[in-house]
Design a protein around this motif. Structure first.
Motif, PDB file in Angstrom:
ATOM      1  N   ALA A   1      11.206   4.504   7.155  1.00 39.97           N
ATOM      2  CA  ALA A   1      10.997   3.797   8.418  1.00 39.97           C
ATOM      3  C   ALA A   1      10.441   2.394   8.193  1.00 39.97           C
ATOM      4  O   ALA A   1      10.637   1.498   9.021  1.00 39.97           O
ATOM      5  CB  ALA A   1      10.059   4.595   9.320  1.00 39.97           C
ATOM      6  N   ALA A   2       9.750   2.205   7.063  1.00 40.79           N
ATOM      7  CA  ALA A   2       9.216   0.884   6.720  1.00 40.79           C
ATOM      8  C   ALA A   2      10.229   0.033   5.958  1.00 40.79           C
ATOM      9  O   ALA A   2       9.915  -1.085   5.545  1.00 40.79           O
ATOM     10  CB  ALA A   2       7.949   1.041   5.885  1.00 40.79           C
ATOM     11  N   GLY A   3      11.431   0.566   5.753  1.00 37.29           N
ATOM     12  CA  GLY A   3      12.456  -0.174   5.033  1.00 37.29           C
ATOM     13  C   GLY A   3      12.334  -0.083   3.527  1.00 37.29           C
ATOM     14  O   GLY A   3      12.898  -0.914   2.804  1.00 37.29           O
ATOM     15  N   LEU A   4      11.614   0.928   3.039  1.00 34.62           N
ATOM     16  CA  LEU A   4      11.399   1.102   1.609  1.00 34.62           C
ATOM     17  C   LEU A   4      12.228   2.269   1.083  1.00 34.62           C
ATOM     18  O   LEU A   4      12.704   3.110   1.847  1.00 34.62           O
ATOM     19  CB  LEU A   4       9.910   1.345   1.331  1.00 34.62           C
ATOM     20  CG  LEU A   4       8.969   0.209   1.745  1.00 34.62           C
ATOM     21  CD1 LEU A   4       7.512   0.657   1.622  1.00 34.62           C
ATOM     22  CD2 LEU A   4       9.217  -1.041   0.907  1.00 34.62           C
ATOM     23  N   ASP A   5      12.373   2.334  -0.219  1.00 40.53           N
ATOM     24  CA  ASP A   5      13.150   3.378  -0.883  1.00 40.53           C
ATOM     25  C   ASP A   5      12.260   4.603  -1.080  1.00 40.53           C
ATOM     26  O   ASP A   5      11.201   4.514  -1.708  1.00 40.53           O
ATOM     27  CB  ASP A   5      13.646   2.852  -2.233  1.00 40.53           C
ATOM     28  CG  ASP A   5      14.657   3.773  -2.905  1.00 40.53           C
ATOM     29  OD1 ASP A   5      14.769   4.948  -2.497  1.00 40.53           O
ATOM     30  OD2 ASP A   5      15.324   3.312  -3.851  1.00 40.53           O
TER      31      ASP A   5
ATOM     32  N   LEU B   1       7.020  13.904   5.126  1.00 46.95           N
ATOM     33  CA  LEU B   1       6.534  12.974   6.148  1.00 46.95           C
ATOM     34  C   LEU B   1       6.327  11.585   5.552  1.00 46.95           C
ATOM     35  O   LEU B   1       6.615  10.567   6.194  1.00 46.95           O
ATOM     36  CB  LEU B   1       5.219  13.481   6.747  1.00 46.95           C
ATOM     37  CG  LEU B   1       5.284  14.736   7.614  1.00 46.95           C
ATOM     38  CD1 LEU B   1       3.874  15.134   8.057  1.00 46.95           C
ATOM     39  CD2 LEU B   1       6.184  14.523   8.826  1.00 46.95           C
ATOM     40  N   PHE B   2       5.828  11.540   4.310  1.00 42.53           N
ATOM     41  CA  PHE B   2       5.619  10.234   3.681  1.00 42.53           C
ATOM     42  C   PHE B   2       6.953   9.589   3.316  1.00 42.53           C
ATOM     43  O   PHE B   2       7.118   8.369   3.454  1.00 42.53           O
ATOM     44  CB  PHE B   2       4.739  10.366   2.437  1.00 42.53           C
ATOM     45  CG  PHE B   2       4.319   9.033   1.882  1.00 42.53           C
ATOM     46  CD1 PHE B   2       3.330   8.291   2.504  1.00 42.53           C
ATOM     47  CD2 PHE B   2       4.931   8.510   0.756  1.00 42.53           C
ATOM     48  CE1 PHE B   2       2.953   7.047   2.011  1.00 42.53           C
ATOM     49  CE2 PHE B   2       4.562   7.275   0.249  1.00 42.53           C
ATOM     50  CZ  PHE B   2       3.566   6.538   0.883  1.00 42.53           C
ATOM     51  N   ALA B   3       7.903  10.389   2.846  1.00 40.67           N
ATOM     52  CA  ALA B   3       9.231   9.840   2.557  1.00 40.67           C
ATOM     53  C   ALA B   3       9.844   9.245   3.822  1.00 40.67           C
ATOM     54  O   ALA B   3      10.452   8.163   3.790  1.00 40.67           O
ATOM     55  CB  ALA B   3      10.129  10.934   1.988  1.00 40.67           C
ATOM     56  N   ARG B   4       9.665   9.938   4.938  1.00 41.78           N
ATOM     57  CA  ARG B   4      10.165   9.426   6.215  1.00 41.78           C
ATOM     58  C   ARG B   4       9.456   8.120   6.580  1.00 41.78           C
ATOM     59  O   ARG B   4      10.079   7.176   7.084  1.00 41.78           O
ATOM     60  CB  ARG B   4       9.943  10.481   7.300  1.00 41.78           C
ATOM     61  CG  ARG B   4      10.698  10.235   8.602  1.00 41.78           C
ATOM     62  CD  ARG B   4      10.412  11.362   9.589  1.00 41.78           C
ATOM     63  NE  ARG B   4      10.637  12.665   8.981  1.00 41.78           N
ATOM     64  CZ  ARG B   4      10.057  13.787   9.377  1.00 41.78           C
ATOM     65  NH1 ARG B   4       9.194  13.772  10.389  1.00 41.78           N
ATOM     66  NH2 ARG B   4      10.328  14.925   8.781  1.00 41.78           N
TER      67      ARG B   4
ATOM     68  N   PRO C   1       6.878   3.920  14.555  1.00 44.73           N
ATOM     69  CA  PRO C   1       5.907   5.012  14.719  1.00 44.73           C
ATOM     70  C   PRO C   1       5.951   6.059  13.609  1.00 44.73           C
ATOM     71  O   PRO C   1       4.931   6.694  13.318  1.00 44.73           O
ATOM     72  CB  PRO C   1       6.294   5.623  16.067  1.00 44.73           C
ATOM     73  CG  PRO C   1       6.915   4.496  16.827  1.00 44.73           C
ATOM     74  CD  PRO C   1       7.643   3.681  15.802  1.00 44.73           C
ATOM     75  N   ASP C   2       7.104   6.258  12.973  1.00 46.06           N
ATOM     76  CA  ASP C   2       7.191   7.234  11.888  1.00 46.06           C
ATOM     77  C   ASP C   2       6.328   6.849  10.689  1.00 46.06           C
ATOM     78  O   ASP C   2       5.951   7.718   9.893  1.00 46.06           O
ATOM     79  CB  ASP C   2       8.644   7.398  11.423  1.00 46.06           C
ATOM     80  CG  ASP C   2       9.404   8.428  12.241  1.00 46.06           C
ATOM     81  OD1 ASP C   2       8.758   9.158  13.023  1.00 46.06           O
ATOM     82  OD2 ASP C   2      10.638   8.494  12.106  1.00 46.06           O
ATOM     83  N   VAL C   3       6.036   5.564  10.539  1.00 48.72           N
ATOM     84  CA  VAL C   3       5.200   5.134   9.415  1.00 48.72           C
ATOM     85  C   VAL C   3       3.763   5.595   9.641  1.00 48.72           C
ATOM     86  O   VAL C   3       3.132   6.198   8.766  1.00 48.72           O
ATOM     87  CB  VAL C   3       5.267   3.609   9.221  1.00 48.72           C
ATOM     88  CG1 VAL C   3       4.472   3.200   7.986  1.00 48.72           C
ATOM     89  CG2 VAL C   3       6.717   3.145   9.099  1.00 48.72           C
TER      90      VAL C   3
ATOM     91  N   THR D   1       0.830  -1.202   0.000  1.00 47.25           N
ATOM     92  CA  THR D   1       0.000   0.000   0.000  1.00 47.25           C
ATOM     93  C   THR D   1       0.866   1.254   0.000  1.00 47.25           C
ATOM     94  O   THR D   1       0.579   2.226  -0.716  1.00 47.25           O
ATOM     95  CB  THR D   1      -0.941  -0.006   1.216  1.00 47.25           C
ATOM     96  OG1 THR D   1      -1.748  -1.188   1.178  1.00 47.25           O
ATOM     97  CG2 THR D   1      -1.847   1.218   1.216  1.00 47.25           C
ATOM     98  N   LEU D   2       1.930   1.249   0.774  1.00 52.90           N
ATOM     99  CA  LEU D   2       2.847   2.391   0.779  1.00 52.90           C
ATOM    100  C   LEU D   2       3.480   2.572  -0.600  1.00 52.90           C
ATOM    101  O   LEU D   2       3.623   3.702  -1.089  1.00 52.90           O
ATOM    102  CB  LEU D   2       3.929   2.195   1.838  1.00 52.90           C
ATOM    103  CG  LEU D   2       3.459   2.193   3.294  1.00 52.90           C
ATOM    104  CD1 LEU D   2       4.617   1.822   4.221  1.00 52.90           C
ATOM    105  CD2 LEU D   2       2.879   3.541   3.696  1.00 52.90           C
ATOM    106  N   ILE D   3       3.849   1.477  -1.236  1.00 48.44           N
ATOM    107  CA  ILE D   3       4.437   1.554  -2.575  1.00 48.44           C
ATOM    108  C   ILE D   3       3.423   2.111  -3.572  1.00 48.44           C
ATOM    109  O   ILE D   3       3.745   2.995  -4.387  1.00 48.44           O
ATOM    110  CB  ILE D   3       4.950   0.166  -3.009  1.00 48.44           C
ATOM    111  CG1 ILE D   3       6.204  -0.199  -2.209  1.00 48.44           C
ATOM    112  CG2 ILE D   3       5.235   0.123  -4.507  1.00 48.44           C
ATOM    113  CD1 ILE D   3       6.672  -1.629  -2.407  1.00 48.44           C
TER     114      ILE D   3
END
Length: 351
Positions: free
Chosen positions: A210-214, A203-206, A277-279, A153-155
């Motif tokens: 934090a989720a281990g994504l690029d 904030l979304f980039a962070r 928590p940043d996610v 979903t984040l991707i």
């Protein structure tokens, strides 16, 4: 979650590959590649539109449009800035936009038109949003999603959200008076109110990191389906075409009106799954902010624009309905993929 590296692209510096002859030609032209195919993207655009069974879900067409719009945003530095206003590229973009807009106007259900007053338009937009009762991706994330599905979903969201607010900002110089003031009020919050660390795209980039994504823009373009690109392309088309200023205003109104509660559900699901928590923080930021923005967007922005310019009311409603419809198609794709036991992302071509 592991996502494989992309295959080689026609221009080595782009982080994704083409999806057919049209997108190959557009990418080649905009990156300064000497590939002979780059010279004929206008003819390829005409042919692609004629041959496509569904322009909205056509991978080659939607990727070509995405790259053409990226040239104006500056979101992909690999694209030659000197070619932003290249006549051939603009001709190709126009061919694709005409087909895309026609497809949307033919398929997006339109609500009954209210009187062009602030109160009537506001009520109509809230009613339109309330009637959107399709499958809920946010509820699935809150209650049932796996960690891998949350990462997907984040991707999927990264195509727009790493550029959050930018498509709607094209409307600022095209508005005046009450509508302009309302849009600037919303966008000021989106861009952090003068605090770079609070810019919503950051904030979304962070959250992605934090989720281990690029969090590099474009890193996951190879992974998302055409319908995800189409959602972003629709915003870009509405924002970049002055004649569609009503549509981009309506889009923003619907977008803000359907954000607060889903963001709370996304945050709940991310906490349930044990993400950093940043996610969840990105989504939590939107719970309160968008509850305020929805009132401003529906009444002060869309309502006042319709009252001041009644001729724009049909496009305001079209933009709002298109937002709900196309994003609904995207959500359906994701949920149907998961229900079938498959990923919602595209398989990568092995390098």
């Amino acid at each position: 979650m592991t996502v494989s590296a992309p295959a080689s692209a026609p221009a080595a510096t782009l982080p994704f590959v083409d999806r057919g002859p049209l997108s190959h030609a557009v990418m080649s032209h905009l990156t300064g590649d000497d590939d002979a195919a780059a010279a004929d993207h206008t003819g390829l655009a005409t042919a692609a539109v004629a041959a496509s069974a569904d322009v909205v879900r056509d991978d080659d067409i939607q990727l070509a449009l995405f790259v053409l719009y990226a040239s104006s945003y500056g979101s992909l530095p690999q694209l030659d800035a000197d070619l932003e206003w290249d006549p051939a590229l603009l001709t190709t973009r126009r061919i694709l936009e005409e087909a895309f807009e026609s497809a949307l106007r033919a398929r997006v259900p339109m609500p009954e038109s209210p009187e062009p007053t602030v109160d009537a338009v506001g009520r109509a937009l809230f009613a339109l949003a309330a009637a959107d009762t399709g499958p809920s991706l946010s509820r699935h994330i809150a209650k049932k999603a796996t960690r891998e599905q949350a990462e997907e979903t984040l991707i999927q969201r990264s195509v727009y959200t790493l550029r959050e607010a930018d498509p709607h900002s094209w409307a600022i110089p095209r508005l005046e008076g009450r509508a302009k003031a309302a849009l600037v009020e919303i966008q000021s919050d989106e861009y952090g109110g003068g605090r770079p660390q609070r810019v919503h795209a950051e904030l979304f980039a962070r959250a992605m990191r934090a989720a281990g994504l690029d969090s590099t823009y474009g890193a996951y373009v190879d992974d998302v389906p055409a319908i995800t690109l189409a959602s972003h392309n629709m915003m870009s088309m509405f924002g970049l075409n002055r004649r569609l200023v009503g549509a981009i205003v309506g889009h923003l109104a619907a977008f803000e009106m359907t954000s607060s509660i889903p963001c709370r559900l996304y945050a709940d699901g991310l906490h349930r799954l044990g993400f950093d928590p940043d996610v969840a923080a990105y989504f939590e930021e939107h719970v309160e902010a968008d509850a305020v923005h929805e009132q401003i967007a529906a009444r002060d922005l869309a309502g006042s624009l319709a009252e001041d310019h009644p001729e724009l009311l049909p496009d305001i409603l079209f933009g709002a309905a298109a937002c709900l419809t196309v994003d609904g198609w995207g959500g359906e794709h994701i949920l149907e993929s998961w229900q079938a036991g498959t990923s919602s992302l595209r398989p990568r071509v092995a390098s």
